[in-house]
Design a protein around this motif. Structure first.
Motif, mmCIF file in Angstrom:
data_model
loop_
_atom_site.group_PDB
_atom_site.id
_atom_site.type_symbol
_atom_site.label_atom_id
_atom_site.label_comp_id
_atom_site.label_asym_id
_atom_site.label_seq_id
_atom_site.Cartn_x
_atom_site.Cartn_y
_atom_site.Cartn_z
ATOM 1 N N LEU A 120 -43.061 27.992 31.165
ATOM 2 C CA LEU A 120 -43.521 27.662 29.820
ATOM 3 C C LEU A 120 -42.450 26.925 29.023
ATOM 4 C CD1 LEU A 120 -45.389 30.948 28.764
ATOM 5 C CD2 LEU A 120 -46.426 28.688 29.047
ATOM 6 N N LEU A 150 -42.615 23.106 29.484
ATOM 7 C CA LEU A 150 -43.774 22.350 29.025
ATOM 8 C C LEU A 150 -43.607 21.827 27.592
ATOM 9 C CD1 LEU A 150 -46.683 24.572 30.407
ATOM 10 C CD2 LEU A 150 -45.957 22.320 31.248
ATOM 11 N N LEU A 176 -44.937 22.072 24.653
ATOM 12 C CA LEU A 176 -45.874 22.885 23.866
ATOM 13 C C LEU A 176 -45.614 22.803 22.364
ATOM 14 C CD1 LEU A 176 -45.917 26.089 26.127
ATOM 15 C CD2 LEU A 176 -47.546 24.185 26.118
ATOM 16 N N THR A 177 -44.462 22.287 21.974
ATOM 17 C CA THR A 177 -44.102 22.155 20.564
ATOM 18 C C THR A 177 -43.598 20.727 20.328
ATOM 19 O OG1 THR A 177 -41.787 22.777 20.874
ATOM 20 C CG2 THR A 177 -43.372 24.574 20.542
ATOM 21 N N THR A 233 -41.789 18.482 23.063
ATOM 22 C CA THR A 233 -42.417 17.210 23.405
ATOM 23 C C THR A 233 -41.399 16.074 23.327
ATOM 24 O OG1 THR A 233 -44.589 17.934 22.632
ATOM 25 C CG2 THR A 233 -44.218 15.564 22.776
ATOM 26 N N ALA A 240 -49.360 15.672 30.326
ATOM 27 C CA ALA A 240 -49.454 16.055 28.920
ATOM 28 C C ALA A 240 -48.821 15.006 28.013
ATOM 29 C CB ALA A 240 -48.790 17.414 28.699
ATOM 30 N N PRO A 264 -51.520 22.006 24.065
ATOM 31 C CA PRO A 264 -50.752 23.184 24.489
ATOM 32 C C PRO A 264 -51.596 24.283 25.120
ATOM 33 C CG PRO A 264 -49.890 22.384 22.421
ATOM 34 C CD PRO A 264 -51.110 21.553 22.715
ATOM 35 N N GLN A 265 -52.744 24.613 24.520
ATOM 36 C CA GLN A 265 -53.565 25.692 25.075
ATOM 37 C C GLN A 265 -54.016 25.366 26.499
ATOM 38 O OE1 GLN A 265 -56.992 26.717 22.720
ATOM 39 N NE2 GLN A 265 -57.755 28.194 24.207
ATOM 40 N N GLN A 296 -52.492 23.382 28.635
ATOM 41 C CA GLN A 296 -51.329 23.464 29.520
ATOM 42 C C GLN A 296 -51.075 24.911 29.955
ATOM 43 O OE1 GLN A 296 -47.771 21.250 28.167
ATOM 44 N NE2 GLN A 296 -49.082 20.375 26.580
ATOM 45 N N VAL A 297 -51.156 25.829 29.006
ATOM 46 C CA VAL A 297 -50.927 27.238 29.323
ATOM 47 C C VAL A 297 -52.010 27.751 30.264
ATOM 48 C CG1 VAL A 297 -50.768 29.566 28.368
ATOM 49 C CG2 VAL A 297 -49.698 27.650 27.161
#
Length: 220
Positions: free
Chosen positions: A89, A92, A94-95, A99, A169, A178-179, A181-182
């Motif tokens: 995580l 990735l 995700l923020t 990014t 992504a 993000p969701q 990707q998780v």
């Protein structure tokens, strides 16, 4: 009035922030002294005190990227499979901060591939990342959360999966928010825990029918 050491350090931080902003918005291809000077609101002449050559600018950018990547806050949910999930995580985008970091990493690949010394250094960095993942895989196996198998082999697959997801992504954030990707990561880990042989995958039999996941092909 003479400049103090504090003034010099503050200016250097400003320069580093300008380098980071240029990389985040333009990538490594857009990293030039002129672009950094414009971001900083200074002259290119001032920047030559810090970066006498384009190579010096590139080396500083790569050092800055590694420092910020290593200093970024990390998840820590314990041991075993949860620790492996956290490590993936953390890679990735995700923020916004993650990014930017990933966009810069990916845009730097071209520079690294065209420079043997940088290419070797990048290979070392990714190998170290696999070593860290291998340790977490082995810990999850000891807890019975992952099936037996070569932990280094599983770590290679996990790193390859997560880097591929990063690229998708970055290029298509609307399709991979993000969701999503998780969810994809959790699906990958669920499939990993379900395998009886982590090195096996669904493959066609000679008659064209698919072999079951975990079924080892011993032909030949």
């Amino acid at each position: 009035m003479a400049r103090t050491k504090g003034d010099h350090e503050a200016r250097r931080r400003d320069v580093s922030e300008a380098v980071w902003q240029v990389m985040a918005t333009r990538g490594f291809a857009g990293l030039t002294l002129r672009a950094v000077a414009a971001e900083l609101g200074a002259t290119t002449g001032l920047l030559t005190h810090y970066f006498p050559t384009k190579r010096a600018l590139l080396e500083h950018a790569l050092d800055l990227l590694e420092q910020r990547t290593l200093s970024r806050p990390r998840r820590d949910a314990g041991t075993g499979l949860a620790a492996l999930r956290d490590a993936l995580l953390d890679i990735l985008p995700l923020t916004p901060v993650a990014t930017d970091s990933n966009r810069i990493w990916v845009s730097s690949w071209d520079a690294a591939l065209s420079d043997p010394a940088l290419s070797t250094d990048y290979a070392r960095k990714y190998a170290q990342g696999r070593d860290r993942l291998t340790e977490r895989v082995a810990a999850a196996q000891e807890l019975g959360e992952l099936p037996p198998g070569d932990p280094a082999h599983i770590a290679v697959g996990a790193q390859s999966f997560i880097l591929g997801l990063v690229v998708q992504a970055l290029f298509d954030p609307a399709a991979f928010p993000p969701q999503r990707q998780v969810e994809l990561l959790d699906d990958y880990l669920a499939a990993l825990t379900a395998r009886t042989d982590p090195t096996a995958a669904t493959r066609p039999d000679p008659d064209g029918s698919p072999a079951q996941c975990g079924e080892v092909d011993r032909s030949g």
